[in-house]
Design a protein around this motif. Structure first.
Motif, PDB file in Angstrom:
ATOM      1  N   VAL A 227       3.095   5.358  -2.725  1.00  0.00           N
ATOM      2  CA  VAL A 227       2.066   4.630  -2.599  1.00  0.00           C
ATOM      3  C   VAL A 227       1.862   3.552  -3.993  1.00  0.00           C
ATOM      4  CG1 VAL A 227       0.377   6.276  -3.604  1.00  0.00           C
ATOM      5  CG2 VAL A 227      -0.657   4.458  -2.253  1.00  0.00           C
TER       6      VAL A 227
ATOM      7  N   TYR B  30      -4.313   8.900  -7.201  1.00  0.00           N
ATOM      8  CA  TYR B  30      -3.190   7.840  -7.013  1.00  0.00           C
ATOM      9  C   TYR B  30      -2.827   7.010  -8.049  1.00  0.00           C
ATOM     10  CZ  TYR B  30      -3.608   9.766  -1.959  1.00  0.00           C
ATOM     11  OH  TYR B  30      -3.508  10.606  -0.867  1.00  0.00           O
ATOM     12  N   ASP B  31      -4.117   6.352  -8.701  1.00  0.00           N
ATOM     13  CA  ASP B  31      -4.089   5.674  -9.832  1.00  0.00           C
ATOM     14  C   ASP B  31      -3.903   6.380 -11.189  1.00  0.00           C
ATOM     15  OD1 ASP B  31      -4.130   3.129 -11.157  1.00  0.00           O
ATOM     16  OD2 ASP B  31      -6.362   3.429 -11.322  1.00  0.00           O
TER      17      ASP B  31
ATOM     18  N   THR C 135      -5.004   1.400  -4.225  1.00  0.00           N
ATOM     19  CA  THR C 135      -5.699   2.192  -3.456  1.00  0.00           C
ATOM     20  C   THR C 135      -7.111   1.921  -3.336  1.00  0.00           C
ATOM     21  OG1 THR C 135      -5.733   3.588  -5.438  1.00  0.00           O
ATOM     22  CG2 THR C 135      -4.106   4.234  -3.960  1.00  0.00           C
TER      23      THR C 135
ATOM     24  N   ARG D  18      -9.997   3.294  -7.318  1.00  0.00           N
ATOM     25  CA  ARG D  18      -9.071   3.233  -8.637  1.00  0.00           C
ATOM     26  C   ARG D  18      -9.310   4.463  -9.543  1.00  0.00           C
ATOM     27  NH1 ARG D  18      -6.746  -1.316 -10.941  1.00  0.00           N
ATOM     28  NH2 ARG D  18      -5.992   0.122 -12.178  1.00  0.00           N
TER      29      ARG D  18
ATOM     30  N   TYR E 122       0.854  -1.332  -0.116  1.00  0.00           N
ATOM     31  CA  TYR E 122       0.003   0.109  -0.059  1.00  0.00           C
ATOM     32  C   TYR E 122       0.955   1.167  -0.064  1.00  0.00           C
ATOM     33  CZ  TYR E 122      -4.059   3.082   1.178  1.00  0.00           C
ATOM     34  OH  TYR E 122      -4.835   3.749   0.948  1.00  0.00           O
ATOM     35  N   TYR E 123       1.237   2.034   1.099  1.00  0.00           N
ATOM     36  CA  TYR E 123       1.882   3.203   1.211  1.00  0.00           C
ATOM     37  C   TYR E 123       2.875   2.948   2.266  1.00  0.00           C
ATOM     38  CZ  TYR E 123      -0.558   5.592   5.017  1.00  0.00           C
ATOM     39  OH  TYR E 123      -1.041   5.902   6.057  1.00  0.00           O
TER      40      TYR E 123
ATOM     41  N   THR F 282      -9.271   7.598  -8.229  1.00  0.00           N
ATOM     42  CA  THR F 282      -8.218   8.764  -7.390  1.00  0.00           C
ATOM     43  C   THR F 282      -7.093   8.854  -8.217  1.00  0.00           C
ATOM     44  OG1 THR F 282      -6.966   7.230  -6.108  1.00  0.00           O
ATOM     45  CG2 THR F 282      -8.985   7.884  -5.161  1.00  0.00           C
TER      46      THR F 282
ATOM     47  N   ALA G 213      -5.100  14.015  -5.919  1.00  0.00           N
ATOM     48  CA  ALA G 213      -5.492  12.746  -5.151  1.00  0.00           C
ATOM     49  C   ALA G 213      -7.223  12.666  -4.977  1.00  0.00           C
ATOM     50  CB  ALA G 213      -4.756  12.435  -3.929  1.00  0.00           C
TER      51      ALA G 213
ATOM     52  N   GLY H 154      -0.366   2.623  -6.634  1.00  0.00           N
ATOM     53  CA  GLY H 154      -1.512   3.276  -7.025  1.00  0.00           C
ATOM     54  C   GLY H 154      -2.634   2.246  -7.637  1.00  0.00           C
TER      55      GLY H 154
END
Length: 218
Positions: free
Chosen positions: A62, A74-75, A67, A70, A43-44, A72, A110, A64
């Motif tokens: 993180v 982050y991805d 998360t 998906r 994860y992170y 967000t 994010a 991605g």
């Protein structure tokens, strides 16, 4: 071509040769930090100090793909590989080193569309550069910073509105960072006592060529 013209060109050549010997004007190869070559995680985790030669304060990385949602940033902010960096708890984050040039990076919100991210470039505590960009969660934005000769970067994010489809997943002023591109500044130069000698060699070489040119024309 006149002798004076030849002399000017040779003087220029001498200066250029000396600059090459001293390493002046050398273009260093840019380095890209992708955050994919740190230890694999599910994860992170915090980015360890020393990664890329930098100290990282309140920066995590993180996966991605793992998360909560998906959709967000982050991805969506992944440019290379599965990992991106982000600012812990949505708070300001710092990157520091000896003097370097910060070329560019990809930024993605994010959680909040219309997120503002201010990046400041400092040297010895004084702000030399400041740039604010507005980013969304849907895709990464390439930002060319061109911060030259800094030793610290400060990232601060604020504002924006969370889209309806992410409200149940999380919230905050976090941003994703990928493909951090920089140039290290050269720190080694010849000893001061060598500089006069190098300049003398370059000048004598130019003078020798000029004398040969004069003899050919006589």
């Amino acid at each position: 071509m006149s002798i004076s013209t030849v002399g000017k060109k040779l003087s220029t050549a001498a200066i250029a040769a000396t600059a090459i010997v001293l390493g002046i004007g050398a273009v260093a190869q840019a380095t890209v930090l992708t955050f994919d070559d740190i230890a694999p995680i599910s994860y992170y985790e915090q980015i360890p100090n020393g990664y890329g030669g930098f100290n990282w304060d309140n920066f995590n990385y993180v996966n991605g793909l793992n998360t909560i949602d998906r959709r967000t940033g982050y991805d969506n902010g992944r440019v290379s590989g599965d990992y991106v960096a982000f600012n812990g708890d949505g708070n300001p984050a710092l990157v520091s080193n000896s003097v370097f040039d910060f070329n560019s990076a990809y930024l993605t919100a994010a959680w909040n569309n219309g997120l503002s991210v201010t990046v400041k470039g400092l040297k010895s505590g004084a702000t030399l550069y400041s740039k604010t960009v507005v980013v969304d969660t849907t895709q990464p934005t390439l930002v060319n910073f061109d911060f030259f000769g800094v030793d610290e970067l400060k990232f601060t994010s604020f504002g924006g509105v969370e889209p309806d489809y992410l409200i149940k997943s999380g919230a905050g002023t976090h941003f994703a960072l990928d493909n951090f591109t920089f140039n290290e500044k050269a720190t080694s130069v010849p000893e001061p006592t060598l500089l006069p000698a190098l300049l003398t060699i370059a000048t004598l070489s130019a003078g020798s060529v000029l004398r040969r040119k004069q003899l050919k024309q006589s």
